[in-house]
Design a protein around this motif. Structure first.
Motif, PDB file in Angstrom:
ATOM      1  N   ASN A  62      -4.914   2.337   0.197  1.00 39.77           N
ATOM      2  CA  ASN A  62      -3.848   1.890  -0.688  1.00 39.77           C
ATOM      3  C   ASN A  62      -4.369   1.640  -2.097  1.00 39.77           C
ATOM      4  N   ASN A  63      -3.586   2.048  -3.095  1.00 38.26           N
ATOM      5  CA  ASN A  63      -3.969   1.855  -4.493  1.00 38.26           C
ATOM      6  C   ASN A  63      -3.758   0.421  -4.942  1.00 38.26           C
ATOM      7  N   GLU A  98       4.673   1.717   3.190  1.00 44.04           N
ATOM      8  CA  GLU A  98       5.669   2.755   3.443  1.00 44.04           C
ATOM      9  C   GLU A  98       5.163   4.124   2.989  1.00 44.04           C
ATOM     10  N   GLU A  99       4.515   4.163   1.815  1.00 43.89           N
ATOM     11  CA  GLU A  99       4.015   5.443   1.304  1.00 43.89           C
ATOM     12  C   GLU A  99       2.923   6.008   2.205  1.00 43.89           C
ATOM     13  N   MET A 100       1.997   5.139   2.625  1.00 46.20           N
ATOM     14  CA  MET A 100       0.912   5.590   3.501  1.00 46.20           C
ATOM     15  C   MET A 100       1.481   6.206   4.788  1.00 46.20           C
ATOM     16  N   VAL A 101       2.409   5.477   5.397  1.00 49.03           N
ATOM     17  CA  VAL A 101       2.959   5.900   6.681  1.00 49.03           C
ATOM     18  C   VAL A 101       3.777   7.174   6.538  1.00 49.03           C
ATOM     19  N   LEU A 135      -7.179  -0.337   4.609  1.00 53.28           N
ATOM     20  CA  LEU A 135      -6.474  -1.397   3.869  1.00 53.28           C
ATOM     21  C   LEU A 135      -7.459  -2.135   2.981  1.00 53.28           C
ATOM     22  N   ASP A 136      -7.255  -2.054   1.681  1.00 55.21           N
ATOM     23  CA  ASP A 136      -8.067  -2.826   0.738  1.00 55.21           C
ATOM     24  C   ASP A 136      -7.322  -4.113   0.402  1.00 55.21           C
ATOM     25  N   THR A 137      -7.922  -5.261   0.734  1.00 58.11           N
ATOM     26  CA  THR A 137      -7.236  -6.544   0.554  1.00 58.11           C
ATOM     27  C   THR A 137      -7.036  -6.890  -0.920  1.00 58.11           C
ATOM     28  N   CYS A 138      -8.006  -6.531  -1.774  1.00 62.87           N
ATOM     29  CA  CYS A 138      -7.833  -6.771  -3.209  1.00 62.87           C
ATOM     30  C   CYS A 138      -6.695  -5.930  -3.761  1.00 62.87           C
ATOM     31  N   HIS A 139      -6.638  -4.663  -3.356  1.00 60.86           N
ATOM     32  CA  HIS A 139      -5.567  -3.781  -3.825  1.00 60.86           C
ATOM     33  C   HIS A 139      -4.197  -4.290  -3.368  1.00 60.86           C
TER      34      HIS A 139
END
Length: 280
Positions: free
Chosen positions: A142-143, A155-158, A174-178
């Motif tokens: 995720n960005n 939603e975009e990833m899925v 999953l990047d928690t900071c992002h």
């Protein structure tokens, strides 16, 4: 839970795995080749195989991270280079026994609409994965960006995974900071975030977590990592609410936080193991 960090392969893939064990990391991430280039690497398959066997013996999980220039929205000659590069990354990662190769979601280039960018990502993934026969997956990360920015939502990833021709070859990182920067998880909405991810099927495809604190408050769209236990806006309580959730307890966590000593992340991994390592 398994905790680790990003390690150098300067001395080889086996040496990186050995380094992980030495700092009591049960997982690690590495660049399979030069992180600033899409060039093809003629890697040492014997060294990669020894890395695989070592990790199996010591119950260490590894994950590769594709080079910085890798972008799933290329055009023209750049697309040809990207496809060759990512296939090379997948081959190396598979030889090392890694669970996947993380790739950034991609960007909406200037002058294009989001739908065109999504279609380009799906087309690129299909061209890569139609040629890929190994077990290693491509993991979409995720960005970071302001709320609603391209590539920031679950939603975009899925949807990209579901609309691809090879969903079983795609997973998520999953990047928690992002997530914090984009506001989809702000530390106070953990249950809502988890329920949404479960309903979408996101956690069914989640393979690795980039465990990072944020140097800036939630929703500001700034991708600046901070250490888990100091200097960040994500509190220990907020991080605990996420890591203790059943949806995430079996997912390996990789630090991409600033190194706070000559020993790198050893102290931080020790703190993580002490506080959350026994969650199951």
């Amino acid at each position: 839970m398994k905790f680790g960090c990003h390690l150098s392969i300067r001395d080889g893939y086996l040496a990186a795995a050995n380094h992980a064990l030495a700092i009591q990391a049960s997982a690690f991430q590495y660049f399979p080749k030069n992180p600033r280039s899409l060039s093809i690497k003629n890697y040492d398959a014997c060294d990669a195989g020894r890395c695989r066997e070592y990790c199996l013996e010591h119950h260490i999980i590894s994950v590769a991270h594709t080079p910085y220039p890798a972008n799933l929205t290329p055009t023209g000659k750049k697309k040809v280079r990207l496809i060759s590069s990512l296939l090379n990354d997948l081959e190396i990662a598979d030889s090392c026994g890694s669970i996947g190769a993380v790739v950034h979601f991609g960007n909406q280039t200037s002058g294009t609409d989001p739908l065109s960018a999504y279609q380009l990502i799906i087309e690129t993934l299909n061209r890569i994965l139609a040629q890929w026969k190994g077990k290693c997956k491509l993991l979409l990360e995720n960005n970071a960006g302001p709320p609603g920015s391209f590539g920031t939502t679950l939603e975009e990833m899925v949807q990209v995974r579901n609309l691809s021709s090879f969903p079983d070859k795609i997973g998520f990182c999953l990047d928690t900071c992002h997530a914090f920067a984009s506001g989809i998880w702000n530390g106070e909405n953990t249950r809502t975030f988890l329920d949404r991810g479960t309903a979408l099927g996101y956690f069914d495809g989640l393979e690795v977590i980039h465990l990072n604190n944020s140097l800036y408050p939630a929703g500001q769209g700034k991708d600046r990592h901070a250490n888990i236990f100091s200097g960040g806006y994500i509190t220990e309580e907020q991080m605990h609410s996420l890591l203790s959730a059943p949806e995430l307890r079996q997912i390996p966590c990789i630090l991409e936080t600033p190194k706070n000593s000559e020993n790198g992340h050893e102290q931080e991994i020790m703190q993580l193991n002490k506080k959350w390592g026994m969650l199951h």
